[in-house]
Each structure stands twice: as structure tokens, then as C-alpha cells.
Design a protein around this motif. Structure first.
Motif, PDB file in Angstrom:
ATOM      1  N   SER A 165      -7.136   6.268   9.511  1.00 22.73           N
ATOM      2  CA  SER A 165      -6.610   4.917   9.323  1.00 22.73           C
ATOM      3  C   SER A 165      -6.150   4.770   7.884  1.00 22.73           C
ATOM      4  CB  SER A 165      -7.667   3.859   9.651  1.00 22.73           C
ATOM      5  OG  SER A 165      -8.703   3.845   8.683  1.00 22.73           O
ATOM      6  N   MET A 166      -5.351   3.756   7.644  1.00 23.23           N
ATOM      7  CA  MET A 166      -4.774   3.549   6.306  1.00 23.23           C
ATOM      8  C   MET A 166      -4.751   2.057   6.014  1.00 23.23           C
ATOM      9  SD  MET A 166      -0.812   4.389   7.330  1.00 23.23           S
ATOM     10  CE  MET A 166      -0.110   3.579   8.787  1.00 23.23           C
ATOM     11  N   PRO A 167      -4.810   1.688   4.738  1.00 25.20           N
ATOM     12  CA  PRO A 167      -4.715   0.269   4.395  1.00 25.20           C
ATOM     13  C   PRO A 167      -3.320  -0.272   4.699  1.00 25.20           C
ATOM     14  CG  PRO A 167      -4.623   1.608   2.415  1.00 25.20           C
ATOM     15  CD  PRO A 167      -4.945   2.546   3.547  1.00 25.20           C
ATOM     16  N   ALA A 168      -3.213  -1.575   4.825  1.00 21.18           N
ATOM     17  CA  ALA A 168      -1.908  -2.184   5.079  1.00 21.18           C
ATOM     18  C   ALA A 168      -0.938  -1.892   3.945  1.00 21.18           C
ATOM     19  CB  ALA A 168      -2.063  -3.690   5.279  1.00 21.18           C
ATOM     20  N   VAL A 169      -1.463  -1.858   2.725  1.00 24.23           N
ATOM     21  CA  VAL A 169      -0.657  -1.574   1.537  1.00 24.23           C
ATOM     22  C   VAL A 169      -1.352  -0.475   0.745  1.00 24.23           C
ATOM     23  CG1 VAL A 169       0.308  -2.516  -0.598  1.00 24.23           C
ATOM     24  CG2 VAL A 169       0.179  -3.952   1.454  1.00 24.23           C
ATOM     25  N   ALA A 170      -0.597   0.533   0.341  1.00 22.80           N
ATOM     26  CA  ALA A 170      -1.174   1.668  -0.379  1.00 22.80           C
ATOM     27  C   ALA A 170      -1.791   1.219  -1.694  1.00 22.80           C
ATOM     28  CB  ALA A 170      -0.100   2.719  -0.651  1.00 22.80           C
ATOM     29  N   SER A 171      -3.007   1.678  -1.941  1.00 18.26           N
ATOM     30  CA  SER A 171      -3.706   1.337  -3.167  1.00 18.26           C
ATOM     31  C   SER A 171      -3.157   2.129  -4.348  1.00 18.26           C
ATOM     32  CB  SER A 171      -5.199   1.606  -3.012  1.00 18.26           C
ATOM     33  OG  SER A 171      -5.736   0.845  -1.959  1.00 18.26           O
ATOM     34  N   ARG A 172      -3.611   1.741  -5.530  1.00 18.74           N
ATOM     35  CA  ARG A 172      -3.058   2.286  -6.773  1.00 18.74           C
ATOM     36  C   ARG A 172      -3.268   3.792  -6.913  1.00 18.74           C
ATOM     37  NH1 ARG A 172      -5.075   0.331 -12.759  1.00 18.74           N
ATOM     38  NH2 ARG A 172      -3.703   1.650 -13.996  1.00 18.74           N
ATOM     39  N   TYR A 173      -4.444   4.277  -6.476  1.00 20.46           N
ATOM     40  CA  TYR A 173      -4.760   5.688  -6.656  1.00 20.46           C
ATOM     41  C   TYR A 173      -4.876   6.436  -5.329  1.00 20.46           C
ATOM     42  CZ  TYR A 173      -5.780   4.468 -11.499  1.00 20.46           C
ATOM     43  OH  TYR A 173      -5.685   4.033 -12.794  1.00 20.46           O
ATOM     44  N   ALA A 174      -4.279   5.900  -4.270  1.00 23.52           N
ATOM     45  CA  ALA A 174      -4.428   6.504  -2.948  1.00 23.52           C
ATOM     46  C   ALA A 174      -3.364   7.554  -2.658  1.00 23.52           C
ATOM     47  CB  ALA A 174      -4.399   5.425  -1.875  1.00 23.52           C
ATOM     48  N   THR A 175      -2.126   7.258  -2.989  1.00 17.02           N
ATOM     49  CA  THR A 175      -1.020   8.169  -2.700  1.00 17.02           C
ATOM     50  C   THR A 175      -0.055   8.146  -3.869  1.00 17.02           C
ATOM     51  OG1 THR A 175       0.516   6.561  -1.697  1.00 17.02           O
ATOM     52  CG2 THR A 175      -1.197   7.476  -0.270  1.00 17.02           C
ATOM     53  N   ASP A 176       1.030   8.883  -3.726  1.00 13.93           N
ATOM     54  CA  ASP A 176       2.077   8.863  -4.747  1.00 13.93           C
ATOM     55  C   ASP A 176       3.009   7.668  -4.585  1.00 13.93           C
ATOM     56  OD1 ASP A 176       1.238  11.210  -6.013  1.00 13.93           O
ATOM     57  OD2 ASP A 176       2.292  12.462  -4.557  1.00 13.93           O
ATOM     58  N   PHE A 177       2.658   6.750  -3.662  1.00 16.30           N
ATOM     59  CA  PHE A 177       3.514   5.589  -3.402  1.00 16.30           C
ATOM     60  C   PHE A 177       2.685   4.309  -3.460  1.00 16.30           C
ATOM     61  CE2 PHE A 177       5.120   9.279  -1.127  1.00 16.30           C
ATOM     62  CZ  PHE A 177       6.415   9.370  -1.613  1.00 16.30           C
ATOM     63  N   PRO A 178       2.071   4.010  -4.605  1.00 16.80           N
ATOM     64  CA  PRO A 178       1.253   2.793  -4.712  1.00 16.80           C
ATOM     65  C   PRO A 178       2.071   1.547  -4.413  1.00 16.80           C
ATOM     66  CG  PRO A 178       1.734   3.699  -6.888  1.00 16.80           C
ATOM     67  CD  PRO A 178       2.175   4.725  -5.895  1.00 16.80           C
ATOM     68  N   GLY A 179       1.467   0.619  -3.659  1.00 14.37           N
ATOM     69  CA  GLY A 179       2.139  -0.617  -3.309  1.00 14.37           C
ATOM     70  C   GLY A 179       3.004  -0.545  -2.067  1.00 14.37           C
ATOM     71  N   LEU A 180       3.119   0.627  -1.458  1.00 14.33           N
ATOM     72  CA  LEU A 180       3.936   0.769  -0.259  1.00 14.33           C
ATOM     73  C   LEU A 180       3.287   0.048   0.913  1.00 14.33           C
ATOM     74  CD1 LEU A 180       6.356   2.216   1.212  1.00 14.33           C
ATOM     75  CD2 LEU A 180       4.715   4.041   1.760  1.00 14.33           C
ATOM     76  N   ALA A 181       4.050  -0.805   1.586  1.00 14.79           N
ATOM     77  CA  ALA A 181       3.578  -1.441   2.809  1.00 14.79           C
ATOM     78  C   ALA A 181       3.718  -0.444   3.952  1.00 14.79           C
ATOM     79  CB  ALA A 181       4.377  -2.708   3.099  1.00 14.79           C
TER      80      ALA A 181
END
Length: 282
Positions: A165-181
Motif C-alpha cells: 500500500s502507499m500513502p495518498a501523497v508521497a512523503s518527503r523521504y519516501a520516493t524520488d517524487f515527494p509530494g506526488l499524488a
């Protein structure tokens, strides 16, 4: 089998595994992060979304340990030496694409949460990391490999879905695309290298037919569990499937909401579709 791994044998070609939904926090963790913050790193409740699968003859493997303790979806070379009190005695990854996750604090052993909160106020010993590998990583991968081998031996092909599962919006240190919906679902097959592209499309189109929006290989292509066990040329197909948590739970309280049962019904229809699919005919 390790007490930190749950494995249920199947009779069909389909194998499901959930490496990140564990909630059994070992006593030797030694983490200083608050539990309510740490728990947001889990793929919380994924095991509940698929709890119908074993009754359909689907093999099920589940990590009971939390991903923040050890991430079973990482290779053993993804070591963050800044966490250790001595040099790591084994090989360490050098691929820049792999190291990008280690730099984010998301190697085999996590350094920070997705929001950058440190997990430790100490250095870990080489011995304790090796112990986590022996208790958690090795039995988990042994169970996944055995289930896939058994499915392939019975049917001449295997279908493996790595459940996340994944958050609705990418967290700051989760992926290379922080803030991605994020989309409702992300289907990952490492750009067609771990499963037949037609199978990945079948999964995506089935979900789209149920009204969901689906992304392929972005921002999640699939990591170690599909890379290691997917070999479509040998009719071993592995797909990583990410579900947006907003579809089934409150991301702050971690409580399931009314969407969970609807989603579970749709996942059951997907599993039944896969059980009726022979990838050799695609």
C-alpha cells in the motif's frame, strides 16, 4: 519457519505476499521513534484486504515483523553503513538507482521514517543486523521462493503478486517524487522485466474497469521481491501491486473505513480473474 513469518501453502498457480504489513515490533529493535509515528511506515491492513485468498487455494506469505525493523523488499547489499558501528563484512550495492533509496534512509535497515524522523540514537552492531537478516529476511524469502517453486511445479507457470500500500501523497523521504499524488493503484513489473506486459495490462485494465485510476511503473516499478523471483521467459511472473491507502483507511488514525469492504470485494474479483488466466495464452 521463523516466528516472524506467516506462510500458508496453496494449490493454485497464484502466490501473494505482503512484506510490509507486519506489526510485531521485536524487543531488540531499540528504536527511539514514537510508536504512533513508526506505525505510519507500515503497509497497514494489507493482510486484511487479502484475507479471503487462502480459501481460494492461493499461497500466502506475510511478514509479521515491521518493515522499519528490516525491509524484506530490499536486497542484502542495500546496507547503510552510516548506521553501523563497524564496517559491513559483506558486499554493498554500488548501483546509483539502488543507493538513492539508501540515501533516503530506506535501505535494508531503515535509518528514518518517510518524514525523515530518525529511528535510532545509537549505532547498530554488525551482529544485530546479521541477526535480523537470519530471523526475518532469510525465512521470508525462503517462504516466497518455495511457494513460487511449488506453484510452478504444479501448473507449469506461476503468478506472483507482491502486495503493498502507499500513502495518498508521497512523503518527503519516501520516493524520488515527494509530494506526488498517487493513483489508486500502481502496477509494477520493472518495465516488463518481471512479468509479461500483457499480464500487467490485464491487472490494470481489470482495475480500471472497476472505476480505479491505475499507473504503470510510476513511481513504483517493483523492487527486490519481483526482481528476484520474476522470470517471464520461464513463465514465472511477478508483479508489485500498490494500493492507495485512502481507499480503505484513515492515514492518520490507521483505522479502516467504509471503503475497505468494497475494496476487498474488488481485490477478490482481481484474484479470481488471475486464477482464470493462463499467461501462456496471453
Amino acid at each position: 519457519m521463523s516466528s516472524y513469518v506467516r506462510a500458508l501453502a496453496g494449490s493454485t498457480p497464484l502466490v501473494l505476499d505482503s512484506p510490509h504489513s507486519g506489526t510485531t515490533y521485536p524487543e531488540d529493535f531499540g528504536c527511539v521513534c514514537a510508536l504512533q509515528v513508526l506505525r505510519r511506515t507500515e503497509d497497514t491492513h494489507v493482510e486484511k484486504l487479502y484475507d479471503f485468498a487462502p480459501a481460494l487455494g492461493v499461497a500466502w506469505i506475510e511478514a509479521l515483523f515491521p518493515r522499519s525493523y528490516l525491509d524484506a523488499n530490499r536486497d542484502l547489499t542495500e546496507i547503510d553503513e552510516s548506521l553501523l558501528d563497524a564496517p559491513w563484512p559483506g558486499p554493498i550495492a554500488t548501483d546509483p538507482r539502488v543507493l538513492s533509496k539508501v540515501r533516503l534512509g530506506k535501505g535494508l535497515i531503515w535509518r528514518t521514517t518517510d518524514e525523515g524522523v530518525p529511528l535510532y540514537d545509537r549505532k547498530l552492531s554488525v551482529a544485530e543486523v546479521q541477526g535480523r537478516i537470519a530471523r526475518c529476511w532469510q525465512p521470508y524469502h525462503a517462504a516466497v521462493a518455495a511457494a513460487i517453486d511449488a506453484a510452478h511445479a504444479r501448473h507449469g507457470y506461476s503468478l506472483h503478486v507482491d502486495c503493498h500500500s502507499m500513502p495518498a501523497v508521497a512523503s518527503r523521504y519516501a520516493t524520488d517524487f515527494p509530494g506526488l499524488a498517487h493513483a489508486d493503484f500502481v502496477v509494477g513489473d520493472r518495465d516488463g522485466s518481471t512479468a509479461a506486459p500483457a499480464l500487467s495490462r490485464l491487472i490494470g485494465e481489470h482495475l480500471q474497469g472497476l472505476g480505479y485510476d491505475v499507473s504503470y511503473n510510476h513511481p513504483y516499478k517493483g523492487v527486490e521481491l519481483v526482481r528476484r523471483y520474476g522470470d517471464p521467459a520461464r513463465q514465472r511472473h511477478s508483479v508489485q501491486l500498490e494500493i492507495n491507502r485512502k481507499l480503505y483507511m484513515d492515514e492518520q488514525t490507521l483505522v479502516l473505513h467504509e471503503g475497505a469492504e468494497r475494496l476487498k470485494g474488488h481485490l477478490r474479483s482481481l484474484v479470481e480473474r488471475l486464477l482464470a488466466t493462463d499467461p501462456r495464452s496471453l
